[in-house]
Design an enzyme around this catalytic site. Sequence first.
Site, mmCIF file in Angstrom:
data_model
loop_
_atom_site.group_PDB
_atom_site.id
_atom_site.type_symbol
_atom_site.label_atom_id
_atom_site.label_comp_id
_atom_site.label_asym_id
_atom_site.label_seq_id
_atom_site.Cartn_x
_atom_site.Cartn_y
_atom_site.Cartn_z
ATOM 1 N N HIS A 364 0.936 -1.252 -0.076
ATOM 2 C CA HIS A 364 0.039 0.192 -0.071
ATOM 3 C C HIS A 364 0.870 1.327 0.023
ATOM 4 C CE1 HIS A 364 -3.701 -2.071 1.138
ATOM 5 N NE2 HIS A 364 -2.990 -2.990 1.682
ATOM 6 N N THR A 660 -8.975 5.986 -0.887
ATOM 7 C CA THR A 660 -10.516 5.561 -1.159
ATOM 8 C C THR A 660 -11.544 6.483 -0.974
ATOM 9 O OG1 THR A 660 -10.170 4.485 1.061
ATOM 10 C CG2 THR A 660 -9.757 2.970 -0.713
ATOM 11 N N LYS A 664 -15.675 7.165 -2.313
ATOM 12 C CA LYS A 664 -16.923 6.915 -1.745
ATOM 13 C C LYS A 664 -17.281 8.518 -1.918
ATOM 14 C CE LYS A 664 -14.562 4.634 1.919
ATOM 15 N NZ LYS A 664 -13.366 4.865 2.851
HETATM 16 O O1 73E Z 1 -3.634 5.448 -0.480
HETATM 17 C C1 73E Z 1 -4.032 4.798 0.642
HETATM 18 C C2 73E Z 1 -4.629 3.672 0.099
HETATM 19 O O2 73E Z 1 -5.982 3.966 -0.620
HETATM 20 C C3 73E Z 1 -2.678 4.315 1.382
HETATM 21 O O3 73E Z 1 -2.140 5.538 2.008
HETATM 22 C C4 73E Z 1 -3.263 3.451 2.616
HETATM 23 O O4 73E Z 1 -3.826 2.352 2.283
HETATM 24 C C5 73E Z 1 -5.227 2.915 1.391
HETATM 25 C C6 73E Z 1 -5.791 1.319 0.992
HETATM 26 O O5 73E Z 1 -4.921 0.775 0.133
HETATM 27 C C7 73E Z 1 -2.172 3.082 3.478
HETATM 28 N N1 73E Z 1 -2.204 2.932 4.795
HETATM 29 C C8 73E Z 1 -0.943 2.431 5.244
HETATM 30 N N2 73E Z 1 -0.063 2.472 4.055
HETATM 31 N N3 73E Z 1 -0.791 2.825 3.373
HETATM 32 C C9 73E Z 1 -0.511 2.195 6.566
HETATM 33 C C10 73E Z 1 0.819 1.830 7.002
HETATM 34 C C11 73E Z 1 1.234 1.541 8.136
HETATM 35 C C12 73E Z 1 0.202 1.255 9.321
HETATM 36 C C13 73E Z 1 -1.142 1.596 8.703
HETATM 37 C C14 73E Z 1 -1.523 2.034 7.600
#
Ligand code: 73E
Length: 815
Positions: A364, A660, A664
């Site tokens: 992610h 996301t 929405k």
């Molecule tokens: O762009 C978003 C993405 O829509 C991204 O920043 C987020 O994940 C969403 C779902 O795919 C995300 N969260 C984390 N890394 N990317 C993250 C990292 C460490 C701890 C908790 C969350």
Amino acid sequence: MNTDNKPQVFKDATDFKTQFCEECESIFSKTYDELNDFERYYALASLIAGKARNAKVDGENDEKQVYYFSLEFLIGPLLDNYLLNFGVRDIVKAGCEQLGTPLEELVACEADPGLGNGGLGRLAACFMDSMAALGINGNGNGMRYRYGLFRQEIEGGRQVEMVDNWLEHGFPWETRKNESAVVVQFGGQVVRHQDGERFWFTQEGGEKVKAVPYDVPILGYGAKKVNTLRLWSAEPATEDFDLDAFNSGDYAKAMKFRSDVEAISQILYPNDAGEHGRVLRLKQEYLFVSAGLQTILRTYEKKFGKRYGEKLWEHLGDHVSVHTNDTHPAMCGPELMRILVDEKRVDFDTAFNVARKTISYTNHTVMPEALEKWPIEVFRHLLPRLYMFIEEIDRRYRDTLPHDVEGWANVLSKTAILWDGQVRMANLSVIFAHSVNGVSELHTGILKASTLHEFYELRPDLFNNKTNGISHRRFLGNANPKYAKLICDAIGEGWLADANQLSQLEKYEDDPSFQEEFEKARRWSKERLAKYIFEATGTQLDTSMVFDVQVKRFHAYKRQLLNVFKILDLYNRILSDSSFSPRPTAFIFSGKAAQSYTFAKEVIRLINSVAEVVNGDPRVNDKIRVAFVPNFAVSSAQLIYPATDISEQISWAGSEASGTSNMKLMMNGAITLGTYDGANVEICDLVGQDNIKIFGLRTEEVDALRAAGNYWAWDLYNNDRIRLGRIIDELTDGTLAHLSGNFESIRDELSISNDHDLVLKDFYSYVDAWDELAQAYGDRRAWNKAAIHNTARSGYFSSDRTIREYARDIWHIDA
Ligand code: 73E
């Protein structure tokens, strides 16, 4: 709503009322009339939860089991969603009405479990909904944090963190499963045993923790499937405490072991700044990985032991998929091997192949510095046996690299698991996975081209894209009741099961009577939100204004600061030019900043300071207003999305993996004002350039700018003292200081730190884009057409579509 083979939950409103009142008496030994609203909510939720648990209509089946491992499941309130999925929302609404308490009031009593940081955790929850809706055997595996992400209050403009005691009044959806508890071991020593040719290892001593599962039923749409979300809680494995300490009266010491163990499931870590490398976090990760895998293997062995005999474990990947949500469950690979080798006597190579066939990984994060790493010493000390597997896998991986090919040393430096005294969790995840996916087209492209480029060169077949999605039932069906009804009246209810049917709205885009109803629905949603905001903050919003919304975690790359600069620019322009009259707009922000993320917290303080100045200034407050909605959560998000006209998605290109909230908001008929970043790119492709407003540098331009190293942010300040320069001056000249002081650190970020997030660079392009968009709002007919068009094209972003793709391409199951 879907009549065939759906279990009948309530025959009619009368039947519902009878059952509801019986539940009230059985739980509280009081009549419905004697209960307060919360108790009534609790009884209703218990009734529905019981029905969900019992609704396993198609029972056990032999199809593959998917286990979605995620440290976060941001499930949000469940009641209204379950009523929709059971198809009894109207009956229950009518029954509640007749009993004298509107359903909305009961729904509002529900706790909103904060078991996630933001998008990643909410994605996991949406995936649970879609897996159940599609009839997939989808099991969630996560942590039951005693306290969720902090509750945010605003005092003097500043964020203040309060404890989120979401379990205070009980959680009617969960069931504790004592009989399914497992033991997880930390620390101690690895001991080698030998018997003739055969040798094996055990881990002796250390700390034994009992992982106790709490199960939440996940009800699919139409109630044809009920899955389970299993959340683990840490408890001492034994009640024996330090007797010496106890006998000598040192009760605190005697009890310390209990609190040390319970700490593992006490808190959810925030995802930003300064929280890396905490041993407790590593313990959380291992606890839910080990407990989950032990359970999976036990269930699998019971079911298939006879069928496969000696070959049992080689078939694991045919019947089980373990999906890892980011690197937090990266230990799934080595832990699966450890159990297979140490406890099931599987040989090393077979165990590795089984693990790889079973496990898949979603990334992610684009930024390499954000990838998770652990110091080897910490890791080895906490998980000595697991570390041996990692070391051996790393060694074998290095051996597979052709050392005579030019550049191999570079490939090694990027892809090895162990490097520079650290365990690199992303590399561990990739090496143990048969599939690696990104979460939007653009993001997957960046993974291939840079973040995981060397892996991509070696194994292009591993990589695939799965653009994120959202539960359209929750975020349109539940959240936007008036619009949802309008849609049902126009095209029927089929879109709830199949979001692609939203495209049938295209024929209504230009229909004056549909547009009129659309406006009415939107006005209702705006009034609902304005009331909520007034009650939460005292800020009054005029619902005839444009509602311009940016709601998400506070992070520099998301550039809430750019949005504030635009508001200050409008403020200055209104004051200095009497002929300037922008479209009256309410700017709405919501979101939390990690406790230790000073810059993000300063931006929150800045927004509240700007709000105080703007809202209190009669020269401007009929044209612009600013509101900061405290404590952003799934429940408040559901009030905000339906009321939004302009959706701010303004991260610098190449920074937001997907986003996301962009989906929405689009689904609810907001027009996106965004950069060419994350899933905005795909929104743009779907709705067409006329129905979105894109601005700012593109990814390649950002890359080129950074590579050239010739961006000097302060030149922009010097070149324009009238607009941009004036805003920057106002950060420190007292204009905004009344509430809680000036904003030197933000000015420093732009000057001394040279504006890493390109706020000044994209400023003009952004304000021009906003001006044009806000002007376009004046043509109500064209605007409504574009808004409805956004909803009509949003079916693609249902998480049902995303999950179908995961099922087909990664888990290899029919859905
Ligand atoms: O762009 C978003 C993405 O829509 C991204 O920043 C987020 O994940 C969403 C779902 O795919 C995300 N969260 C984390 N890394 N990317 C993250 C990292 C460490 C701890 C908790 C969350």
